[in-house]
Write an enzyme that holds these catalytic residues in place. Structure first.
Site, PDB file in Angstrom:
ATOM      1  N   THR A   1       0.823  -1.221   0.000  1.00 48.13           N
ATOM      2  CA  THR A   1       0.000   0.000   0.000  1.00 48.13           C
ATOM      3  C   THR A   1       0.850   1.261   0.000  1.00 48.13           C
ATOM      4  O   THR A   1       0.472   2.280  -0.577  1.00 48.13           O
ATOM      5  CB  THR A   1      -0.912  -0.008   1.255  1.00 48.13           C
ATOM      6  OG1 THR A   1      -1.784  -1.117   1.151  1.00 48.13           O
ATOM      7  CG2 THR A   1      -1.736   1.255   1.375  1.00 48.13           C
TER       8      THR A   1
ATOM      9  N   THR B   1       1.573  -4.696   4.135  1.00 48.15           N
ATOM     10  CA  THR B   1       1.425  -5.102   5.538  1.00 48.15           C
ATOM     11  C   THR B   1       0.831  -6.509   5.689  1.00 48.15           C
ATOM     12  O   THR B   1       1.043  -7.155   6.710  1.00 48.15           O
ATOM     13  CB  THR B   1       0.520  -4.117   6.309  1.00 48.15           C
ATOM     14  OG1 THR B   1      -0.749  -4.061   5.658  1.00 48.15           O
ATOM     15  CG2 THR B   1       1.131  -2.736   6.367  1.00 48.15           C
TER      16      THR B   1
HETATM   17  N1  LIG Z   1      -1.407  -2.027   3.895  1.00 41.59           N
HETATM   18  C1  LIG Z   1      -0.988  -2.875   2.951  1.00 41.59           C
HETATM   19  O1  LIG Z   1       0.121  -2.787   2.522  1.00 41.59           O
HETATM   20  C2  LIG Z   1      -1.968  -3.939   2.479  1.00 41.59           C
HETATM   21  C3  LIG Z   1      -1.709  -4.460   1.080  1.00 41.59           C
HETATM   22  N2  LIG Z   1      -2.814  -5.290   0.666  1.00 41.59           N
HETATM   23  C4  LIG Z   1      -0.433  -5.296   1.001  1.00 41.59           C
HETATM   24  O2  LIG Z   1      -0.172  -6.080   1.865  1.00 41.59           O
HETATM   25  O3  LIG Z   1       0.277  -5.196   0.022  1.00 41.59           O
END
Ligand SMILES: NC(=O)C[C@H](N)C(=O)O
EC number: 3.5.1.1
Length: 344
Positions: free
Chosen positions: A14, A93
């Site tokens: 993200t 994340t």
């Molecule tokens: N906050 C994030 O980065 C979530 C994203 N879907 C990922 O893990 O790439």
């Protein structure tokens, strides 16, 4: 004196995403933003760090992360280990805790900080945490005391050991915590390290060449009321399966009144599948002798993972398989830490 040299590896997530018709998706221009980063913390006013970036292609949402990519990341860092003072890995994340755990095993050189971070909102969004997390990660990579240097996660207000973290929120800016191990430090107006969290490394396996482990060599099963021997057998019948993480209740308890389930576990262990037990509660530790219901799993040949997180357990199995070990060697290595992932 020159500033610290930091390599920033951008894998996706993200932190660098842009809005598309299908929703947020990784975008390539974050590297530009990083290069133009001038708003660094007070630690850098005298001596700005030298930042270099390496952007992966393709950039991924971290749901697409795979064991072979952990190995690639580790190799990319090891190859450049002597050229930089520290490394920052930008990552989504969702599977960040798996990658930070994996890197703590797969990188077999020690002494420099490898800081994994990401964000809950993309860089360009109002009130995004991306800029703060990135700057904190760079600052930690530049200032972490050598005695503390390790694979760590910097996110929100916390600095955590990489193989002790777990994602606790998809909405809060403090998205990660280290429920089974104290923090390495805190991020507030100042960055405060906790100097006593020194790490001793298991150097035994460092000379073994690593092979990317097959995706289907490891599985993970969470116990739930109603879990059946049939289901367990179906999973364990996969011919490629070498290791299984079993998330048991509380301190390692399982339904011991179901002999068929215990027999299925015993049969899997007999066939050479290593069954590693971890605890379901966020702040859980496996201690088989606490309850009578804890006697079933070791009786069937399963191994205690102590206070390993599920993420650190799965990645440790992949790592030991990548080292080319057989079931007996894996069982032996699971009793001791590779990189501070469990307390003895
Ligand atoms: N906050 C994030 O980065 C979530 C994203 N879907 C990922 O893990 O790439």
């Amino acid at each position: 004196m020159m500033g610290q040299r930091i390599l920033i590896i951008y894998t996706g997530g993200t932190i660098g995403m842009k809005q598309t018709r299908e929703g947020l998706a990784p975008a390539a221009d974050l590297a530009e933003e990083i290069r133009s980063l001038v708003e660094l913390g007070p630690a850098f006013q005298q001596q700005p760090p030298i930042l270099e970036t390496l952007a992966y292609d393709p950039l991924i949402d971290s749901s697409d992360m795979r064991p072979a990519l952990w190995l690639k990341l580790a190799i990319d860092i090891e190859k450049r280990y002597d050229d930089y003072d520290g490394f920052v890995v930008l990552h989504g994340t969702d599977t960040l805790a798996y990658t930070s755990s994996a890197l703590s095993y797969f990188i077999r050189r020690w002494g420099k900080p490898v800081v994994v971070t990401g964000a809950q909102l993309p860089f360009g969004f109002p009130r995004s945490d991306a800029r703060a997390n990135l700057i904190s990660a760079i600052e930690v990579a530049c200032t972490m005391p050598g005695s503390l240097a390790q694979v760590c996660v910097v996110f929100g207000s916390r600095i955590m050991r990489g193989n002790r973290v777990t994602k606790i929120s998809a909405r809060a800016y403090d998205a990660f915590d280290s429920p089974r191990y104290p923090l390495l430090g805190k991020i507030g107006i100042d960055i405060e390290f906790q100097g006593s969290r020194r790490l001793t490394h298991g150097e035994r396996l460092a000379s073994r060449p690593l092979q990317a482990p097959a995706d289907d060599s490891v599985a993970m099963v969470r116990l739930f009321p109603g879990i059946s021997a049939n289901l367990f057998n179906a999973i364990c019948s996969a011919p490629s399966l070498r290791g299984l993480v079993l998330e048991a209740y509380g301190s390692g308890n399982a339904p011991t009144r179901d002999p068929a389930l215990m027999d299925a576990i015993r049969a899997a262990v007999k066939r050479g599948i290593v069954v590693l037990v971890v605890s379901q509660p966020l702040d859980g530790v496996v201690s088989f002798d606490r309850y009578a219901a804890g006697s079933g799993l070791p009786g069937a040949g399963a191994i205690s993972g102590g206070d390993l997180t599920p993420e650190a357990a799965v990645t440790k199995l992949y790592y030991l398989i990548a080292c080319g070990l057989d079931a007996a060697q894996i069982t032996r290595e699971l009793q001791r830490p590779v990189s501070g992932e469990m307390s003895l």
